[in-house]
Design a protein around this motif. Structure first.
Motif, mmCIF file in Angstrom:
data_model
loop_
_atom_site.group_PDB
_atom_site.id
_atom_site.type_symbol
_atom_site.label_atom_id
_atom_site.label_comp_id
_atom_site.label_asym_id
_atom_site.label_seq_id
_atom_site.Cartn_x
_atom_site.Cartn_y
_atom_site.Cartn_z
ATOM 1 N N GLU A 92 0.839 -1.196 0.000
ATOM 2 C CA GLU A 92 0.000 0.000 0.000
ATOM 3 C C GLU A 92 0.874 1.246 0.000
ATOM 4 O O GLU A 92 0.604 2.221 -0.700
ATOM 5 C CB GLU A 92 -0.907 -0.030 1.229
ATOM 6 N N ALA A 123 2.073 1.804 -3.371
ATOM 7 C CA ALA A 123 0.975 2.365 -4.176
ATOM 8 C C ALA A 123 0.869 3.876 -3.942
ATOM 9 O O ALA A 123 0.693 4.658 -4.888
ATOM 10 C CB ALA A 123 -0.341 1.673 -3.839
ATOM 11 N N CYS A 140 -0.275 5.054 -7.470
ATOM 12 C CA CYS A 140 -1.116 4.056 -8.128
ATOM 13 C C CYS A 140 -2.534 4.269 -7.605
ATOM 14 O O CYS A 140 -2.909 3.757 -6.560
ATOM 15 C CB CYS A 140 -0.650 2.640 -7.801
ATOM 16 N N TYR A 179 -6.294 3.439 -3.315
ATOM 17 C CA TYR A 179 -5.024 3.070 -3.937
ATOM 18 C C TYR A 179 -5.102 1.716 -4.639
ATOM 19 O O TYR A 179 -5.772 0.811 -4.181
ATOM 20 C CB TYR A 179 -3.899 3.088 -2.901
ATOM 21 N N ASP A 180 -4.413 1.642 -5.755
ATOM 22 C CA ASP A 180 -4.430 0.437 -6.589
ATOM 23 C C ASP A 180 -3.275 -0.475 -6.161
ATOM 24 O O ASP A 180 -2.188 -0.434 -6.741
ATOM 25 C CB ASP A 180 -4.290 0.862 -8.058
ATOM 26 N N ALA A 193 0.595 -1.738 -7.684
ATOM 27 C CA ALA A 193 1.857 -1.606 -6.940
ATOM 28 C C ALA A 193 2.561 -2.959 -6.850
ATOM 29 O O ALA A 193 3.787 -3.041 -6.946
ATOM 30 C CB ALA A 193 1.586 -1.052 -5.548
#
Ligand code: GDP
Length: 280
Positions: free
Chosen positions: A238, A241, A246, A253-254, A258
């Motif tokens: 995370e 990301a 991201c 967050y993606d 990541a």
């Protein structure tokens, strides 16, 4: 994390190796320098009994210098001729002909005693998928030569590429099957991208890689992504990301992106030269 393998491929690969091995004097075995034991199948020692042997630590450009040196000593102590190479770079293969002659010394001597002079050494390249066998054959033998056996419509017999007066190379490499009853072997091969990605959960895999890096290369993730390391592996993804923006369209967050980014950074060497395992 459970990694699957398919025994059907194994049986077929083994049978093909057994046939091809009858034709040759020398096995040029490629392993991935980042994980030389995990990317090697020890069955080759049985299959290749009585043959001259060489181990090439390929992708040495992606492994640590200390790892390369330790693994060179390890394989030399086992009696192999060893070279570390980057199969994409012809220049890294400069010494190879003298190493081949060294590996085949006994065979050449045996021939000489029987009055056979100047019979070329017949060699085959072998290794598990993705260790760089085709790249090596292309660099070593030249693109045109390596292609002749692979053209569609050309019957696949055994084709020999004549490298010089001393060496002939089988144009198709021997494919070994990875040996991963041991889950840690499967995991390392997955980090390297050497087993089918599609069947793996990339988030899990990237979290495992985070855990490994935290332990074996502390400070590396902090340096590369500018993130704190005192987190769980999933939290670290995370953090990556966040650091790399991201972002998901709907907000948030993606993390899967990541995860892919981290795996890609590792595999391409952007994280630096990393060896995954060292000899005992
Ligand atoms: P094979 O399945 O054993 O024939 O492996 P390939 O020759 O197809 O190589 C697999 C991937 O590794 C390709 O993307 C190559 O460009 C890459 N590769 C091969 N050798 C090296 C090397 O020494 N260094 C690096 N960095 N990449 C390599």
């Amino acid at each position: 994390m459970n990694i699957q393998w398919y025994p059907g491929h194994m049986t077929k690969a083994k049978r093909a190796m057994q046939e091809d091995i009858k034709l040759i004097d020398l096995i040029i075995e490629l392993v991935d320098a980042r994980a030389p034991l995990s990317s090697r199948n020890p069955d080759i020692d049985d299959l290749g009994r009585g043959k001259a042997r060489m181990v090439l630590l390929n992708k040495a450009d992606l492994a640590s210098e200390a790892g390369n040196a330790a693994w060179t000593r390890y394989f030399e102590a086992k009696g192999f001729q060893v070279m570390k190479i980057d199969a994409r770079q012809k220049a890294s293969l400069k010494q190879i002909h003298s190493v081949i002659q060294e590996a085949c010394k006994e065979k050449i001597e045996r021939d000489r005693r029987r009055g056979i002079l100047n019979r070329p050494v017949r060699a085959m390249v072998a290794g598990i998928p993705n260790v760089g066998k085709s790249t090596f054959i292309n660099s070593f033998a030249g693109k045109a030569a390596a292609k002749t056996g692979n053209k569609p419509g050309v019957t696949k017999g055994n084709q020999w590429i004549r490298l010089n007066k001393q060496v002939e190379l089988l144009d198709t490499p021997g494919i070994l099957w990875p040996k991963f009853e041991d889950q840690s072997v499967g995991l390392k091969l997955a980090f390297l991208g050497s087993i089918n990605d599609e069947i793996l959960n990339k988030d899990e895999l990237a979290a495992e890689l985070c855990a490994f890096l935290l332990k074996a290369y502390p400070g590396l993730l902090a340096e590369r992504y500018g993130i704190p390391e005192d987190r769980s592996p999933h939290e670290l993804l995370e953090q990556i990301a966040i650091a790399r923006s991201c972002l998901l369209k709907g907000g948030g967050y993606d993390v899967p992106r990541a995860a892919r980014l981290l795996l890609e950074d590792f595999r391409s060497g952007k994280l630096g030269r990393i060896t995954l395992e060292f000899p005992e």
